[in-house]
Every structure is written in structure tokens, then in C-alpha cells.
Design an enzyme around this catalytic site. Structure first.
Site, PDB file in Angstrom:
ATOM      1  NE  ARG A 100      -3.960  -2.083   2.252  1.00  0.00           N
ATOM      2  CZ  ARG A 100      -4.926  -2.235   3.146  1.00  0.00           C
ATOM      3  NH1 ARG A 100      -5.034  -1.371   4.143  1.00  0.00           N
ATOM      4  NH2 ARG A 100      -5.780  -3.248   3.055  1.00  0.00           N
TER       5      ARG A 100
ATOM      6  CG  ASP B  66      17.418   0.769  -9.861  1.00  0.00           C
ATOM      7  OD1 ASP B  66      17.748  -0.418 -10.042  1.00  0.00           O
ATOM      8  OD2 ASP B  66      18.218   1.653  -9.528  1.00  0.00           O
TER       9      ASP B  66
ATOM     10  CG  ASP C 147      22.944  -1.789  -9.445  1.00  0.00           C
ATOM     11  OD1 ASP C 147      22.215  -0.910  -8.932  1.00  0.00           O
ATOM     12  OD2 ASP C 147      23.304  -1.767 -10.630  1.00  0.00           O
TER      13      ASP C 147
END
Length: 416
Positions: free
Chosen positions: A204, A273, A277
Site C-alpha cells: 500500500r 530500478d 546494485d
């Protein structure tokens, strides 16, 4: 401490213009809630105590309508029971000295025509199981600006059957057991959510059973799902524009989830994304992402406020949110820790069960306020510099050519 309430009385213009503009809530306010006037034209109330209740407390300050609330103290206001705020209020958290104000331990509900700026509201595992930290239900014309909302037990934030609401530059994160959810929007219309950080919420971010424009937000370290559709029989209309969804340690691949055919979605410019990383190097969200969760896609924006949000790219919005989200005039240790999770870009972050697990509520640094001889909410030094009279409280109600009172001009100027 003695209570300080000043009654302004008649508003007088210090502009030569005959016609005054009808201003937005404050310079920089945008979206559907930007026309809120709050306590404009009413009295000023000084918060002078950090106690839960009694003379000079925040609870007393918001108990009556038509007030601008300013703070002569900074620190943690520990509350046992929920606060029910009156309508027609401006809560100017930016006036607090030091690191500002935290209202901690239970929730608060707001009513119509309310402006809230630079405040922190944090719930607690000790409040009722189904409690939310902030409720904006059954009202209209509300804007929350640079507000931190955390540690709700059911959801951090609940908005139901309301209209003309803006959340801008807010931080909504770290809800706790049993649900650990960000926000539930139940059938509000004309909702703007822009440049907000949704972080460490199990789900949510928000759940949008709503007519909503969702612009330039950052969603970080969702758990089972990120942005959630209405997935109900009723029709909902969601504009999802230039947001950045960034996976964290607890995230799966469901940056959007539970949309159905009754969710009418316009989307554009969103980025995802999900590689964790430590770098911001996402991909563009495409139609397939939304069709996969069965949303009905539409070709153009559906929610159109009169005072539109200035839209950035998702990449630029990430930088803005990083710098501005939450009570960022003076970030406290908790918000700083949370922002550092975001900075890690996938490496750090956690969905906690209690606020104690997250480190608990620590102290907030106090500071000094300027002398305010007439108690009108404006320090003498500022009044003198701006050709006011520090011994005449009535001149705080004088209105300039932009439509703001002298008190509003002072409060707004603290964060321009």
C-alpha cells in the site's frame, strides 16, 4: 506555562491594491488541496508545552477551529490518546525552534480546510491494533506539506470519502505490526500525491481506491507490493506519472499490484530500478507492466487540478525527494536514518515490527525562539525589519497584495 492566544480581529490591507488575490495555501502549494486556507484570518495559538494535554499544549492548540498554530518549543510530544483536530487550522511546524516537533505515541485526525507543514507524526505499538497514525476522512480542502508519517499499526495514513487533498514532499514509512502498510485511500476523489517518499512499507504505497494523480513519488523497499490498485467493483481513476520505484532488501518484483479492469490508469514516464546494485539505473515502465496486473489503460490524464503540479522526470524527482521529503527543514535522527536507506539504492532498508526494533523515538534538540512582544506569532526582529509594529498584535492580520497575511508571510518565508 501560560497559554498564549492572540485574537487578530479585523484584517487590514498593507497593500495599495484594491483587489486582493485569493492565494493558494502557501507559495509552492499545488494539486487538488492547494486551495485550503486553513486558519487564515483567525487567531494565533502558541504551543508552549510538550505535555500531552493541558494549557499551552498541541492538543489544546488544535481543539478549536480558525487558528494558526505556532511553536515556542521543540521536542517530542508524547500522547496517550488520539488527537482529533478541529477544522480550519494552519499548523506551522516550521516555526518550532531546534529540530522541530514530533507528535508520538498515537494518531491524529484532521478535518476540512487544514494546512499542515513540517510536522512529524509517529504512532506506536502501544496504540490500538487497527490504528493509523494520520486520518483524513470525510473532509475536503486539506494539504500536508513536508510531513513525516510513520509507525502506524494498520496503515500509516488513511483517507476515506474525502476530496481536494494534496500530499506533497511527505515521507510515509516504517509502519509496524500487525499490517505494516503505507496508506489506504478509500474512495476519495481529487487527490494529489506528489514528490513523496514511500519507504519500508510492506504494501500500500498507497492502495489507491481513488481518483488520484500520483506524480514524482519515490517508492523504496516495498515488501509484497508497491503501488496497489483499487481492485474492487467500483471504478477508480489513477494517473501514475514520472515516479521512481526502487527495490530494496525486502522487495519482490511487484512494484505495482492488484489493479483490475475497474482501475482506469494513465501512466507515463515511470522508472523501475529492481536490481539492488547501489546505483540508480532503472528501466522505463511499459504498458505490459500495467496490463499484467489487469489495469484498464487510458490514453490521457484524467485528474486535472486547477493548480497543476510542476512535473519533473523520474530521475530529477528522486533527487528532489531525497532532499525534501518529510520534515526536512531540520531532519531528526529517525528521518535521517530512513533517508540513508534510500541513498543506498537497494542495499539497505528494513520493514520493522515495532518502533523499538527501529531504534525507538529519541530526543529532539530544542532551540530558542525570538522575542514576540505582542504574541502575534511573529518575532519582534522580523516585524521591525518588515515595517511592522512588534507591540501591535493586530498588524499580523494585515494582508499583502498576494493575499497573505503578515503572519502567513512570516511563516511561509521560513521555508522559501
Amino acid at each position: 506555562m501560560k497559554i498564549k492566544i492572540v485574537v487578530f480581529g479585523l484584517i487590514i490591507a498593507f497593500s495599495s491594491n484594491d483587489t486582493l488575490a485569493q492565494p493558494v495555501a502557501f507559495p509552492g502549494a499545488s494539486g487538488f488541496g492547494s486551495q485550503a486556507s486553513g486558519g487564515r484570518g483567525g487567531n494565533v495559538f502558541h504551543v508552549t508545552s510538550l505535555a500531552d494535554s493541558g494549557t499551552g499544549t498541541f492538543r489544546e492548540a488544535v481543539s478549536e477551529p480558525n487558528r494558526t498554530v505556532v511553536f515556542d518549543v521543540a521536542g517530542v510530544i508524547r500522547i496517550i490518546n488520539k488527537i482529533a483536530a478541529a477544522p480550519n487550522l494552519t499548523i506551522s511546524g516550521q516555526t518550532a525552534p531546534g529540530e522541530g516537533i514530533v507528535v508520538y505515541g498515537n494518531g491524529i485526525s484532521f478535518k476540512e480546510n487544514t494546512i499542515v507543514r513540517y510536522m512529524r507524526f509517529r504512532g506506536s505499538i502501544n496504540m490500538p491494533r487497527g490504528a493509523c497514525t494520520v486520518n483524513i476522512d470525510s473532509c475536503k480542502n486539506v494539504i500536508l506539506d513536508h510531513v513525516s508519517i510513520e509507525w502506524g499499526r494498520w496503515d500509516n495514513l488513511h483517507i476515506k470519502n474525502s476530496s481536494n487533498v494534496t500530499l506533497q514532499y511527505c515521507l510515509v514509512g516504517e509502519p509496524i505490526d500487525p499490517q505494516r502498510f503505507g496508506a489506504l485511500f478509500e474512495h476519495p476523489t481529487n487527490i494529489t500525491v506528489h514528490h513523496c517518499l514511500w519507504i519500508d512499507n510492506q504494501s500500500r504505497n498507497p492502495k489507491a481506491k481513488a481518483g488520484i494523480e500520483y506524480i514524482n513519488n519515490v517508492v523504496y523497499n516495498w515488501g509484497v507490493s508497491g503501488l496497489v490498485g483499487g481492485h474492487s467493483e467500483a471504478d477508480h481513476f489513477q494517473d501514475v506519472i514520472n515516479n521512481y520505484f526502487i527495490a530494496g532488501p525486502n522487495s519482490n518484483n511487484n512494484f505495482i499490484a492488484m489493479f483490475t479492469a475497474t482501475d482506469h490508469v494513465y501512466h507515463s514516464g515511470n522508472m523501475v530500478d529492481d536490481n539492488k546494485d547501489g546505483m540508480l539505473n532503472g528501466r522505463v515502465a511499459i504498458d505490459t507492466d500495467f496490463v499484467h496486473v489487469k489495469a484498464t489503460l487510458v490514453p490521457k490524464k484524467q485528474n486535472l487540478p486547477a493548480n497543476a503540479v510542476t512535473v519533473e522526470t523520474a530521475e530529477a524527482a528522486y533527487k528532489t525527494v531525497l532532499a525534501q521529503a518529510g520534515a526536512s527543514l531540520h531532519r531528526d535522527a529517525i528521518d535521517t536514518r530512513i533517508i540513508n536507506y534510500l541513498k543506498s539504492l537497494g542495499k539497505e532498508g528494513k520493514i520493522f515490527k515495532t518502533e523499538v526494533d527501529a531504534g525507538g523515538q529519541g530526543p529532539i534538540a530544542d532551540g530558542k525562539t525570538g522575542t514576540d512582544s505582542d504574541g502575534d506569532g511573529i518575532p519582534d526582529k522580523w516585524e521591525t525589519a518588515h515595517k511592522g509594529n512588534p507591540k501591535d498584535a493586530k498588524d499580523a492580520a494585515a494582508v499583502n497584495s498576494a493575499g497573505y497575511s503578515r503572519l502567513e508571510e512570516y511563516c511561509n518565508g521560513l521555508v522559501l
